[in-house]
Motif scaffolding. Structure first.
Motif, PDB file in Angstrom:
ATOM      1  N   LEU A  21       0.872  -1.173   0.000  1.00 50.59           N
ATOM      2  CA  LEU A  21       0.000   0.000   0.000  1.00 50.59           C
ATOM      3  C   LEU A  21       0.905   1.217   0.000  1.00 50.59           C
ATOM      4  O   LEU A  21       1.509   1.558   1.008  1.00 50.59           O
ATOM      5  N   TRP A  55       3.574  -1.540   4.059  1.00 54.75           N
ATOM      6  CA  TRP A  55       2.668  -0.396   4.206  1.00 54.75           C
ATOM      7  C   TRP A  55       3.519   0.863   4.191  1.00 54.75           C
ATOM      8  O   TRP A  55       4.106   1.259   5.174  1.00 54.75           O
ATOM      9  N   HIS A 103       0.923   6.507   8.195  1.00 60.05           N
ATOM     10  CA  HIS A 103       0.025   5.383   7.989  1.00 60.05           C
ATOM     11  C   HIS A 103      -1.269   5.664   8.736  1.00 60.05           C
ATOM     12  O   HIS A 103      -1.260   5.782   9.970  1.00 60.05           O
TER      13      HIS A 103
END
Length: 267
Positions: free
Chosen positions: A170, A189, A215
């Motif tokens: 991501l 991430w 995040h």
């Protein structure tokens, strides 16, 4: 320019290697209509693209599209009510808004890429088995699917069915929706958001790396494999991070890692 091309037979495009064949509008309302009973075939190995010049050219599919080799880039909209098949040598790119009606579907072992616009697939319509790249735009999927590879996610992807991926990156954008997402291998991430009623699980066979930038966690994240936090804050807004393995934070000399709540109940 104010033109409509209706295909009721087999329309085959054969762009040469590194060549691009374009359909574009110079004015007025324009469309390429692949009618019921018609077939659009791309046998490449180059590129066919639709794009907006002065005006758009809608690519409408009511017959069937078969990408055998080469790339079809849809950049000026349209609607599909019939199958789009992307074979192993083919690539299908959605660069702008596109609509999917009854009896439409995407399948095949080729590459499907989303670079912009909004696309929403009703249940039963999203069945690719090749590489899927959610690079940009907003995509809603209501099916479980099993891609051979999943590229870095930079789009806003709404997953309303449970998914299991062997790996996930991501990079930005968002993964959201009511479906649960399980990662059985490495999950990188880098940034962006995880949100929605579904939860994300890193399996015991997987691993989590948090790096690069902030995040945003707006859902439950269950970590059952080793995790390493090397960069970027963790911002929770109604988010919960459950760690059941070894979670290692590795801030560099002089740096500070922060976890903070931006709203809701966080843990």
């Amino acid at each position: 320019t104010g033109g409509t091309l209706n295909n009721a037979s087999t329309f085959t495009a054969t762009p040469a290697m590194n060549a691009t064949l374009s359909m574009y509008g110079g004015g007025g309302t324009n469309a390429f209509n692949n009618l019921a009973g018609g077939s659009f075939v791309l046998s490449g190995p180059g590129t066919v693209r639709t794009f907006t010049s002065s005006t758009a050219v809608s690519f409408n599919n009511a017959g069937g599209v078969s990408l055998q080799n080469g790339t079809l880039s849809i950049g000026s909209g349209g609607t599909s009510t019939a199958p789009l098949t992307v074979n192993s040598g083919g690539t299908l790119i959605f660069a702008t808004d596109y609509s999917f009606g009854p009896s439409s579907s995407i399948s095949g072992a080729g590459t499907v890429q989303f670079t912009g616009g909004t696309q929403s697939f009703p249940a039963g319509q999203f069945k690719p088995t090749g590489t899927v790249n959610f690079t940009g735009g907003s995509v809603t999927v209501n099916d479980s699917f099993t891609p051979a590879a999943l590229g870095p996610v930079g789009a806003t992807v709404t997953l309303n069915a449970d998914q299991t991926f062997p790996g996930l990156t991501l990079s930005s954008g968002a993964i959201q929706g009511s479906g649960n997402v399980t990662v059985t291998g490495p999950f990188d991430w880098m940034g962006g958001t995880m949100a929605g009623a579904g939860k994300t699980t890193v399996a015991a066979t997987g691993s989590l790396t948090l790096d690069t930038t902030t995040h945003s966690l707006n859902r439950e994240l269950d970590v059952n494999g080793p995790a390493t936090w090397t960069a970027g804050d963790i911002a929770l807004t109604g988010g919960t991070l459950n760690n059941a393995s070894t979670f290692t934070a590795a801030p560099a000399m002089g740096s500070t890692f922060s976890m903070y709540g931006g709203g809701g109940t966080d843990a």
